[in-house]
Design a protein around this motif. Structure first.
Motif, short mmCIF file in Angstrom:
data_model
loop_
_atom_site.label_atom_id
_atom_site.label_comp_id
_atom_site.label_asym_id
_atom_site.label_seq_id
_atom_site.Cartn_x
_atom_site.Cartn_y
_atom_site.Cartn_z
N ASP A 1 -46.25 15.11 45.98
CA ASP A 1 -44.85 14.94 45.70
C ASP A 1 -44.28 16.11 45.35
OD1 ASP A 1 -44.08 12.35 46.75
OD2 ASP A 1 -45.44 11.27 45.14
N GLN B 1 -41.17 11.45 52.48
CA GLN B 1 -40.03 12.05 52.01
C GLN B 1 -38.94 12.16 53.02
OE1 GLN B 1 -39.92 14.94 48.98
NE2 GLN B 1 -41.64 14.03 47.86
N THR C 1 -47.15 12.61 52.58
CA THR C 1 -46.27 12.72 51.54
C THR C 1 -44.92 13.40 52.09
OG1 THR C 1 -47.81 13.03 49.61
CG2 THR C 1 -45.40 13.69 49.36
#
Length: 246
Positions: A215, A22, A18
């Protein structure tokens, strides 16, 4: 605006994957590098993936030297290496100890190798990547249970002690960096209880609102770190940005 490189160590785990996503999608970095013991099943376009055995210091040193030779200061390195449970030698289950009688040498060795020694080896070699004219952040995933003064429950001897040792490593390194690499800010980050393999055996006792997605905790981390400075470091913070006592 300065765009430095970024490196995620332990990129094959839930949080690591993740983070890479990002960081890459943010467009804030010149190049995103991802390193782990094995390559992921699916790779993200534009991310440089590499395999490194973190238990082999020569491999770590060689990889960091290659990154240094590629040029460009790194503005962020995040080390996601850590373990709470595992299957040890002879399929022996490694789980947090509940009593003094549960302590054994092999389990303690596992916790300290994974949670302290391997991050320490990476710390030793990534400093050269971060040192430079621009501010840089070095983040280690720690845990609230590594706080000595916040320990009210006891137990979990190997995991607690290894995370406390990691925190001491971070504190000591910040003192040294303030002498020779003043731009580097070290951060010990408690992500909360995140829905990954690391927390699976312990999720039944966690309220749903306190079991975070990868997240969420990555988003929180990336919101928090721009406000932390080397001058005031090191920082031991949780997913809310709240300070945790060492």
């Amino acid at each position: 605006m300065f765009k430095g490189n970024v490196l995620v160590i332990g990129a094959s785990g839930g949080i690591g994957k993740t983070l890479i996503k990002q960081l890459h999608e943010s467009g804030k970095y010149a190049q995103v590098y991802a390193v782990s013991r094995t390559l992921p099943d699916s790779k993200m376009d534009g991310v440089e993936y590499h395999t490194v055995d973190s238990e082999n210091e020569n491999s770590i040193a060689q990889y960091c030297q290659e990154l240094k030779q590629n040029g460009g200061q790194f503005s962020l390195v995040v080390c996601c290496i850590g373990a709470l449970h595992a299957s040890g030698a002879d399929n022996q289950k490694i789980m947090p100890e509940k009593r003094l009688e549960d302590i054994n040498q092999d389990q303690l060795s596992f916790y300290f190798t994974t949670n302290v020694i391997l991050p320490a080896l990476w710390l030793k070699h990534v400093e050269a990547l971060l040192k430079g004219a621009e501010p840089a952040k070095l983040v280690f995933f720690s845990a609230r249970v590594g706080s000595i003064s916040d320990n009210q429950l006891g137990g979990w001897y190997g995991y607690r002690s290894s995370k406390a040792a990691l925190n001491m490593l971070i504190k000591s390194a910040q003192i040294e960096c303030q002498r020779r690499a003043k731009n580097i800010c070290l951060i010990s980050y408690h992500p909360g209880t995140v829905d990954t393999e690391l927390s699976k055996p312990f999720q039944s006792n966690v309220p749903k609102r306190k079991l975070f997605t990868t997240d969420f905790t990555v988003t929180q981390l990336l919101k928090i770190i721009p406000n932390l400075t080397a001058e005031n470091g090191p920082h031991y913070v949780d997913w809310q940005g709240s300070v945790i006592p060492w």
